[in-house]
Design an enzyme around this catalytic site. Structure first.
Site, PDB file in Angstrom:
ATOM      1  N   CYS A  30      -0.915   1.531   7.404  1.00 14.71           N
ATOM      2  CA  CYS A  30      -0.705   2.036   5.792  1.00 14.71           C
ATOM      3  C   CYS A  30      -2.961   2.183   6.268  1.00 14.71           C
ATOM      4  CB  CYS A  30      -1.473   0.547   5.397  1.00 14.71           C
ATOM      5  SG  CYS A  30       0.211  -0.623   4.604  1.00 14.71           S
ATOM      6  N   GLU A  46       0.889  -0.747   0.436  1.00 12.82           N
ATOM      7  CA  GLU A  46      -0.092  -0.675  -0.389  1.00 12.82           C
ATOM      8  C   GLU A  46       1.095   0.933  -0.034  1.00 12.82           C
ATOM      9  OE1 GLU A  46      -1.877  -3.308   3.080  1.00 12.82           O
ATOM     10  OE2 GLU A  46      -0.560  -2.788   1.815  1.00 12.82           O
ATOM     11  N   CYS A  94      -2.949  -2.838   7.707  1.00 11.63           N
ATOM     12  CA  CYS A  94      -2.065  -2.808   8.660  1.00 11.63           C
ATOM     13  C   CYS A  94      -2.338  -0.988   9.205  1.00 11.63           C
ATOM     14  CB  CYS A  94      -0.632  -3.210   8.848  1.00 11.63           C
ATOM     15  SG  CYS A  94       0.155  -1.954   8.024  1.00 11.63           S
TER      16      CYS A  94
END
Length: 159
Positions: free
Chosen positions: A85, A54, A82
């Protein structure tokens, strides 16, 4: 193109990552019906904790658009983002996030926690579970093969 067709593009990147020994995560940024940036996990090869799919895709989109605001963009990613990101998604003002597989260990879009529900100054729309089984299978196969290599006495690569 449909969300499934865009996710298939992200899956190709995830498979490239797996072929290089990386955890197979792929991401693309789409604006106005065109891919403007791609990314895949490169933490091992780049020796960098920030080298998530990402982050790579968002960075490329900023370069392509000439600024940090990614309004009008959709991020397609094979695994739920996560916390790092998710924070980058919020800060870059991505309009929409579409992801495949949930991440019960680090998912920050609803699985473990939902950073998009916190009243920050921006919150993207989220579509989850697009090609979920395909995205999860790539991850399952990667870790199954990694365990098999480990059981055969081969040392894991420490790139």
């Amino acid at each position: 193109m449909t969300d499934k067709e865009w996710m298939e593009q992200a899956l190709l990147l995830a498979k490239e990552a797996a072929d290089e020994g990386e955890v197979p995560v792929g991401a693309i940024v789409v604006k106005d019906g065109k891919i403007i940036s791609t990314g895949r996990n490169r933490r091992e090869t780049a020796h960098n904790a920030l080298a998530h799919a990402e982050i790579e895709a968002l960075n490329g989109a900023c370069v392509a658009l000439g600024g940090w605001r990614l309004s009008g963009c959709t991020l397609y990613v094979t695994l739920e983002p996560c916390p790092m990101c998710a924070g980058a998604i919020i800060n870059s003002r991505v309009d929409r996030v579409v992801y495949g597989a949930d991440d019960p260990k680090a998912g920050s879009c609803g699985s473990l926690t939902n950073l998009f529900a916190v009243p920050y100054n921006h919150s993207p729309m989220v579509e989850r579970g697009v090609l979920e089984e395909n995205c999860a299978a790539v991850l399952r196969d990667f870790f199954k093969n990694l365990r098999k290599k480990n059981q055969n006495g081969k040392e894991l690569s420490k790139k």
